[in-house]
Design a protein around this motif. Structure first.
Motif, PDB file in Angstrom:
ATOM      1  N   LEU A 176       4.171   5.439  -5.698  1.00 36.71           N
ATOM      2  CA  LEU A 176       3.937   5.462  -7.315  1.00 36.71           C
ATOM      3  C   LEU A 176       2.888   6.281  -7.789  1.00 36.71           C
ATOM      4  O   LEU A 176       2.922   6.948  -8.812  1.00 36.71           O
ATOM      5  CB  LEU A 176       3.471   3.963  -7.742  1.00 36.71           C
ATOM      6  CG  LEU A 176       4.782   2.921  -7.532  1.00 36.71           C
ATOM      7  CD1 LEU A 176       4.244   1.577  -7.862  1.00 36.71           C
ATOM      8  CD2 LEU A 176       5.833   3.211  -8.502  1.00 36.71           C
ATOM      9  N   GLU A 177       1.815   6.449  -6.906  1.00 39.31           N
ATOM     10  CA  GLU A 177       0.752   7.253  -7.165  1.00 39.31           C
ATOM     11  C   GLU A 177       1.118   9.035  -7.208  1.00 39.31           C
ATOM     12  O   GLU A 177       1.049   9.592  -8.260  1.00 39.31           O
ATOM     13  CB  GLU A 177      -0.363   7.321  -6.130  1.00 39.31           C
ATOM     14  CG  GLU A 177      -1.487   8.032  -6.642  1.00 39.31           C
ATOM     15  CD  GLU A 177      -2.785   7.582  -5.861  1.00 39.31           C
ATOM     16  OE1 GLU A 177      -2.553   7.381  -4.646  1.00 39.31           O
ATOM     17  OE2 GLU A 177      -3.946   7.323  -6.140  1.00 39.31           O
ATOM     18  N   GLY A 178       2.165   9.193  -6.285  1.00 40.63           N
ATOM     19  CA  GLY A 178       2.602  10.510  -6.222  1.00 40.63           C
ATOM     20  C   GLY A 178       3.370  10.742  -7.210  1.00 40.63           C
ATOM     21  O   GLY A 178       3.534  11.914  -7.788  1.00 40.63           O
ATOM     22  N   GLU A 179       4.418   9.821  -7.620  1.00 37.22           N
ATOM     23  CA  GLU A 179       5.350  10.018  -8.707  1.00 37.22           C
ATOM     24  C   GLU A 179       4.533  10.292 -10.000  1.00 37.22           C
ATOM     25  O   GLU A 179       4.893  10.858 -11.005  1.00 37.22           O
ATOM     26  CB  GLU A 179       6.497   8.782  -8.836  1.00 37.22           C
ATOM     27  CG  GLU A 179       7.199   8.617  -7.766  1.00 37.22           C
ATOM     28  CD  GLU A 179       8.310   7.415  -7.816  1.00 37.22           C
ATOM     29  OE1 GLU A 179       7.956   6.836  -8.896  1.00 37.22           O
ATOM     30  OE2 GLU A 179       9.177   7.430  -6.750  1.00 37.22           O
ATOM     31  N   ASN A 180       3.614   9.336 -10.357  1.00 36.57           N
ATOM     32  CA  ASN A 180       2.591   9.646 -11.488  1.00 36.57           C
ATOM     33  C   ASN A 180       2.010  10.762 -11.542  1.00 36.57           C
ATOM     34  O   ASN A 180       1.904  11.405 -12.487  1.00 36.57           O
ATOM     35  CB  ASN A 180       1.752   8.236 -11.312  1.00 36.57           C
ATOM     36  CG  ASN A 180       0.723   8.262 -12.726  1.00 36.57           C
ATOM     37  OD1 ASN A 180       1.128   8.348 -13.760  1.00 36.57           O
ATOM     38  ND2 ASN A 180      -0.525   8.485 -12.502  1.00 36.57           N
ATOM     39  N   ASN A 216       0.785  -1.106   0.142  1.00 31.36           N
ATOM     40  CA  ASN A 216      -0.090  -0.057  -0.109  1.00 31.36           C
ATOM     41  C   ASN A 216       0.966   1.255  -0.075  1.00 31.36           C
ATOM     42  O   ASN A 216       0.725   2.284  -0.617  1.00 31.36           O
ATOM     43  CB  ASN A 216      -1.046  -0.062   1.122  1.00 31.36           C
ATOM     44  CG  ASN A 216      -1.970   0.990   1.026  1.00 31.36           C
ATOM     45  OD1 ASN A 216      -2.477   1.178  -0.042  1.00 31.36           O
ATOM     46  ND2 ASN A 216      -2.292   1.685   2.377  1.00 31.36           N
ATOM     47  N   GLY A 217       1.904   1.093   0.808  1.00 32.82           N
ATOM     48  CA  GLY A 217       2.979   2.509   0.868  1.00 32.82           C
ATOM     49  C   GLY A 217       3.489   2.631  -0.347  1.00 32.82           C
ATOM     50  O   GLY A 217       3.630   3.711  -0.871  1.00 32.82           O
ATOM     51  N   ALA A 218       4.037   1.393  -1.128  1.00 37.19           N
ATOM     52  CA  ALA A 218       4.668   1.489  -2.475  1.00 37.19           C
ATOM     53  C   ALA A 218       3.624   2.250  -3.703  1.00 37.19           C
ATOM     54  O   ALA A 218       4.054   2.752  -4.273  1.00 37.19           O
ATOM     55  CB  ALA A 218       5.119   0.045  -2.802  1.00 37.19           C
ATOM     56  N   PHE A 219       2.402   1.530  -3.332  1.00 39.23           N
ATOM     57  CA  PHE A 219       1.212   2.244  -4.269  1.00 39.23           C
ATOM     58  C   PHE A 219       1.107   3.723  -4.247  1.00 39.23           C
ATOM     59  O   PHE A 219       1.150   4.293  -5.304  1.00 39.23           O
ATOM     60  CB  PHE A 219      -0.068   1.404  -4.043  1.00 39.23           C
ATOM     61  CG  PHE A 219      -1.107   1.813  -4.878  1.00 39.23           C
ATOM     62  CD1 PHE A 219      -1.244   1.568  -6.218  1.00 39.23           C
ATOM     63  CD2 PHE A 219      -2.083   2.896  -4.280  1.00 39.23           C
ATOM     64  CE1 PHE A 219      -2.357   1.905  -7.044  1.00 39.23           C
ATOM     65  CE2 PHE A 219      -3.041   3.164  -5.102  1.00 39.23           C
ATOM     66  CZ  PHE A 219      -3.085   3.052  -6.329  1.00 39.23           C
ATOM     67  N   LYS A 220       1.246   4.176  -3.140  1.00 35.98           N
ATOM     68  CA  LYS A 220       0.863   5.440  -2.882  1.00 35.98           C
ATOM     69  C   LYS A 220       2.223   6.404  -3.341  1.00 35.98           C
ATOM     70  O   LYS A 220       2.164   7.360  -3.865  1.00 35.98           O
ATOM     71  CB  LYS A 220       0.683   5.824  -1.196  1.00 35.98           C
ATOM     72  CG  LYS A 220      -0.780   5.223  -0.675  1.00 35.98           C
ATOM     73  CD  LYS A 220      -0.876   5.680   0.820  1.00 35.98           C
ATOM     74  CE  LYS A 220      -2.154   5.254   1.335  1.00 35.98           C
ATOM     75  NZ  LYS A 220      -2.284   5.799   2.814  1.00 35.98           N
TER      76      LYS A 220
END
Length: 251
Positions: free
Chosen positions: A63-67, A57-61
């Motif tokens: 990646l979402e910020g980088e996106n 979940n942390g990695a997804f967040k």
């Protein structure tokens, strides 16, 4: 005798029942131990899976910020490309850049974080007299990308930290000399002299250039450091002489 045998059989039955009862209790305890071990094992797996879920979940967040950042950068690049395609390039008649030079990259202004070019060019509207330590107010603003130069006081305020290039060009009236100095954040960085003091009917041009690291908010200007002679004017729009001040963000 029959009573004794009967009592012995009753005793054996009692003992057997007790033994069976003890065996059943032990079996139940064993089952409980096995079940408890399985429950503990499953609880450990659940905790491990929860940890992995939190990591994912942390990695997804992240990646979402980088996106989101990449989308913003793409939006800025598209807007910049659109602006560059629509707006014609403004040419300054006082500066001719050699686009064929292998070092032409040194003359290309860089862009700020918002995609805007940081560059300015200004000149004296007409010949003017300045006293020592006066700031030279280049009041005819030709180019002022990012609106960082103020034509009313002659001061450039850096809108972004970086390495800047500054150029000043001037000429003194005959029988006079002027020394101009570039000042960055209150400190003199470089100076040049136009010495026409020993000439009659002739004026000598001079120029200076400096590459300086400037922090955001710091002020940059050209001032008269010294001067002697009959006349105090800096020549501009007088024959071929034009007094100018230019600067741009290099990196």
């Amino acid at each position: 005798m029959a009573k004794i045998v009967f009592c012995f059989l009753c005793f054996l039955s009692y003992i057997q029942g007790e033994v069976l009862s003890l065996d059943t209790t032990r079996q139940i305890e064993i089952f409980r131990e096995v079940f408890q071990k399985e429950i503990n094992h499953l609880n450990g797996k659940i905790i491990s899976l929860e940890g992995k879920y939190n990591d994912l979940n942390g990695a997804f967040k992240d990646l979402e910020g980088e996106n989101k950042e990449l989308r913003n950068e793409l939006h800025v690049l598209k807007a910049d490309k659109s602006t560059t395609a629509e707006e014609p390039v403004q040419k300054d008649p006082d500066i001719a850049l050699d686009n064929t030079s292998p070092r032409k990259g040194l003359l290309v202004p860089k862009r700020a974080a918002n995609g805007e070019i940081v560059a300015f060019h200004a000149k004296l509207h007409s010949s003017k007299c300045f006293q020592p330590h006066d700031i030279i107010v280049f009041d005819n603003v030709v180019t002022n990308n990012a609106n960082a130069y103020d034509g009313s006081d002659g001061i450039f305020t850096a809108p972004i930290s970086g390495t800047y290039v500054f150029i000043w060009n001037f000429s003194s009236m005959e029988s006079s000399d002027n020394v101009l100095e570039l000042v960055v954040h209150g400190a003199g960085i470089g100076s040049s002299i136009s010495d026409s003091a020993h000439n009659t009917g002739d004026s000598h041009p001079a120029a200076g250039i400096a590459v300086v690291n400037v922090e955001v908010g710091q002020r940059v200007f050209v001032r008269k450091l010294a001067g002697n002679g009959i006349f105090c004017e800096l020549l501009s729009n007088y024959g071929y002489f034009i007094t100018t001040f230019s600067g741009w963000l290099l990196s």
